[in-house]
Scaffold this active site. Structure first.
Site, short mmCIF file in Angstrom:
data_model
loop_
_atom_site.label_atom_id
_atom_site.label_comp_id
_atom_site.label_asym_id
_atom_site.label_seq_id
_atom_site.Cartn_x
_atom_site.Cartn_y
_atom_site.Cartn_z
N HIS A 14 0.88 -1.20 0.00
CA HIS A 14 0.00 0.00 0.00
C HIS A 14 0.90 1.23 0.00
CE1 HIS A 14 -3.70 2.29 1.65
NE2 HIS A 14 -2.77 3.19 1.36
N HIS A 137 -10.39 0.90 1.86
CA HIS A 137 -10.21 1.89 2.92
C HIS A 137 -11.42 1.73 3.85
CE1 HIS A 137 -8.67 5.76 4.63
NE2 HIS A 137 -9.86 5.66 5.19
N ASP A 248 1.58 2.58 3.62
CA ASP A 248 0.74 3.77 3.47
C ASP A 248 1.59 5.04 3.49
OD1 ASP A 248 -1.53 5.22 2.98
OD2 ASP A 248 -2.26 5.17 5.05
N HIS A 252 2.98 14.47 1.63
CA HIS A 252 2.31 15.76 1.38
C HIS A 252 3.35 16.84 1.65
CE1 HIS A 252 -1.90 14.36 1.20
NE2 HIS A 252 -1.57 13.50 2.14
C1 NCD Z 1 -3.57 8.95 2.18
C2 NCD Z 1 -3.13 10.00 1.17
O1 NCD Z 1 -2.57 11.02 1.59
O2 NCD Z 1 -3.31 9.80 -0.04
N1 NCD Z 1 -3.59 9.55 3.49
C3 NCD Z 1 -3.55 8.90 4.67
O3 NCD Z 1 -3.67 9.56 5.70
N2 NCD Z 1 -3.36 7.61 4.75
C4 NCD Z 1 -4.87 8.37 1.78
C5 NCD Z 1 -5.22 7.10 2.52
O4 NCD Z 1 -4.57 6.05 2.36
O5 NCD Z 1 -6.18 7.13 3.30
ZN ZN Z 2 -3.13 5.10 1.80
#
Ligand code: NCD
Ligand code: ZN
Length: 346
Positions: A14, A137, A248, A252
């Site tokens: 992921h 999700h 994950d 950002h």
């Molecule tokens: C993910 C993202 O920034 O794309 N953010 C997160 O907090 N995990 C999206 C996701 O996997 O929920």
């Molecule tokens: Zn994610």
């Protein structure tokens, strides 16, 4: 306790790589350690059709460092307008390995997601027929449901009814954050598995509020109380084949996180393997790191484990990694586990 550990090369089941300059800046951190990764499709606009995945895959391959053999495993973003035929053809050609279900509004870039799961029944039935996994999700979006309860409510009100209707559907409950999720997956049989993130093994909700609001620990699903964190650590380190790594890692720009309405996501690709070895050593389960990071994921996805190996070596000097990664548009803060890491990846 051993001080070196050689395991088959891990995969990340992921991962968010984004696009453009961000993709170029973050991809090397994953490609350095991981052989393959399931690539999340929540771009803006999302990767919905097979043709979108072809184009996105090409952009990823073009951004890879020279000589890298990293393999992106593509996914499609499920919408209420998705075509079962398009998805089946993309799976048949080997282009995609999974389809991603975002409940509309659940997380970053999920607005085009599914509002009513019964409207995608034809697609899900076809996926069950061809054995294509659905990555979920698992949070409800009802604003009246407490944010810390959204995973447990999703299991009860969406996932269990869905799996009863279509028992042949292979489901990965992604980034499980609660003991409810762990228990559900343990009792779910061979068609159900879960990914666990690096950060949810290392932090709980106290970290988000320690001395003030710490936006770099904010992600979705949000970290829960410590008893849940301990259940995740037990599941990850147990060797149970239903649980495997999905970092994950979700970069950002710092400006977007350090804001009055900061967005969700933790960027952990650079130090994930050192973090995991740290956790597995703390739990006295280093012998199960390979199952979690390198074996259970491919087994669920019907792929062979990697042939190459990586060696982790515990040294007295801490692992050095940059506190942030520079992109053309600004810095992205790297996950801070708030402890020194001593397992070096060689
Ligand atoms: C993910 C993202 O920034 O794309 N953010 C997160 O907090 N995990 C999206 C996701 O996997 O929920
Ligand atoms: Zn994610």
């Amino acid at each position: 306790m051993p001080t070196t550990l050689t395991i088959k090369q891990p995969d990340d089941w992921h991962l968010h790589l984004r696009d453009g300059d961000m993709l170029k800046s973050v991809l090397p951190d994953t490609a350095r350690h991981f052989a393959r990764a399931i690539i999340m499709p929540n771009l803006v606009p999302p990767v919905v059709r097979a043709a979108d995945a072809v184009a996105y895959r090409e952009r990823i391959m073009a951004a890879l460092p020279a000589g890298s053999t990293f393999e992106p495993l593509m996914t499609l973003y499920l919408t209420e307008a998705s075509s079962a035929d398009d998805i089946a053809a993309a799976a048949d050609s080997g282009l995609i390995r999974a389809v991603k279900l975002y409940p509309a509004g659940a997380t970053t870039n999920s607005d085009s997601g599914v509002k009513d799961i019964t409207r995608v029944t034809d697609v899900l039935e076809r996926m069950a027929e061809i054995g294509l996994p659905l990555c979920v999700h698992g949070e409800v979006t009802d604003p009246d449901i407490d944010i810390f309860d959204r995973e447990a409510v999703f299991i009860e009100s969406v996932l269990e009814p869905l799996r009863s209707r279509i028992p042949g559907l292979r489901v990965v409950m992604e980034h499980v954050t609660t003991s409810d999720g762990v228990d559900y997956v343990k009792s779910g049989g061979d068609n159900l598995a879960a990914t666990l993130t690096t950060h949810h093994l290392m932090i709980n909700r106290n970290h988000i509020f320690k001395g003030g609001i710490r936006p770099h620990y904010f992600c979705l699903p949000i970290a829960k109380r410590q008893s849940h964190q301990l259940a995740l650590r037990e599941a990850a380190t147990s060797g149970d084949k239903s649980f495997f790594l999905g970092t994950d890692s979700a970069p950002h720009l710092d400006g977007a996180k350090e804001s009055a309405c900061g967005c969700a996501g933790v960027y952990n690709a650079p130090n994930t393997l050192s973090c995991l070895a740290h956790v597995f050593e703390e739990e006295g389960r280093l012998d199960n790191l390979e199952s979690f990071a390198s074996l259970n994921g491919p087994a669920f996805y019907g792929l062979a484990p990697n042939v190459n190996t990586v060696t982790l070596e515990k040294r007295s000097e801490p692992v050095e990694y940059a506190a942030s990664v520079q992109t053309a548009e600004g810095p992205v803060t790297v996950f801070d586990p708030e402890c020194a890491l001593h397992w070096h990846v060689s």
